[in-house]
Design an enzyme around this catalytic site. Structure first.
Site, PDB file in Angstrom:
ATOM      1  N   ASP A 170      -4.204 -53.286 -28.847  1.00  0.00           N
ATOM      2  CA  ASP A 170      -3.022 -53.873 -29.467  1.00  0.00           C
ATOM      3  C   ASP A 170      -1.805 -53.523 -28.607  1.00  0.00           C
ATOM      4  OD1 ASP A 170      -4.843 -54.453 -31.419  1.00  0.00           O
ATOM      5  OD2 ASP A 170      -3.897 -53.263 -32.994  1.00  0.00           O
ATOM      6  N   ASP A 222      -6.138 -62.352 -42.956  1.00  0.00           N
ATOM      7  CA  ASP A 222      -5.686 -61.034 -43.384  1.00  0.00           C
ATOM      8  C   ASP A 222      -5.493 -61.095 -44.889  1.00  0.00           C
ATOM      9  OD1 ASP A 222      -5.602 -60.514 -40.686  1.00  0.00           O
ATOM     10  OD2 ASP A 222      -3.468 -60.931 -40.514  1.00  0.00           O
TER      11      ASP A 222
END
Length: 246
Positions: free
Chosen positions: A15, A135
């Site tokens: 990330d 998500d």
């Protein structure tokens, strides 16, 4: 469809925020811990046996446009395993350009929720290249960096994207993301039962038992970030755990 995951896979996360590898707690800015250079991280995981990599442009996810293109391009040039990238990819043109640049799969979150047809558009141009990121928070799909509810359940969303040609679903349980407190397997099991598309699980993995639990819930792969960077276990140990009693 399942050929891309011939066996359960443990995928390290890289990330990227401000050109550096970070991990956030529950996706919130300001909670990040920094882990250095993206290329170094990526090559470290590959040297440890990673079969693929999960890249996220965190600035892109929050701002709505890609912000770490140079760092991501450097990673793509440095590695020779399949890569998938999410964060700030909002148009089919962007996605196809990335795929032509050497990326294997694009991950679409907000863009796929706001414009589902983008999934079919990219899939038609580059087969087996679109992962839709779902998500979920409190059982609802959330978008815009986990700040807005989308008004549908993960199962409803999965059925839609399967029809549109998604090659996999990346499912992140925001309730447990980044906290190293364990995984919630029931939402994963529900998705696996609702679709033939491979489910890549993400969020909350803290122990080798979590890896096995997601495998047993039917996930095709798991993305692991904080636990690897914090040294809770090694990638080799996670891969070994994934094959135990399989």
């Amino acid at each position: 469809m399942h050929t891309q995951f011939e066996s359960f896979e443990v995928i390290p996360a890289v990330d990227i925020q401000d050109g550096e590898v970070v991990q956030l707690v529950q996706g919130e800015r300001g909670t990040e811990k920094r882990y250095g250079d993206p290329v170094e991280a990526a090559t470290r995981w590959i040297d440890a046996g990673a079969q693929s990599l999960h890249l996220v442009d965190l600035d892109g996810a929050f701002e709505g446009e890609r912000a770490n293109a140079d760092a991501i391009e450097a990673v793509l040039e440095a590695v020779d395993v399949p890569t998938q990238l999410g964060g700030g990819i909002r148009t089919a043109t962007d996605a196809i350009a990335l795929l032509e640049q050497g990326l294997d799969r694009v991950i679409l979150g907000t863009a796929a929720v706001e414009n589902p047809d983008i999934v079919a558009e990219i899939s038609d141009a580059q087969r087996d290249s679109v992962v839709v990121s779902l998500d979920a928070k409190d059982g609802e799909v959330v978008v815009e960096g986990w700040t807005e509810g989308a008004g549908m359940t993960p199962v409803e969303a999965v059925e839609r994207y399967e029809e549109l040609g998604a090659t996999a679903i990346l499912f992140t349980n925001v309730d447990v993301e980044g906290q190293l407190e364990g995984v919630a397997t029931e939402p994963v099991r529900e998705l696996v039962e609702a679709t033939d598309v491979p489910i890549i699980a993400s969020g909350g993995v803290a122990t080798l038992e979590d890896v096995r639990a997601l495998r047993d819930a039917g996930a095709s792969a798991v993305v692991v970030g904080s636990a690897l960077y914090e040294g809770r276990f090694t990638l080799e140990a996670a891969q070994a755990a994934a094959y135990e009693d399989a």
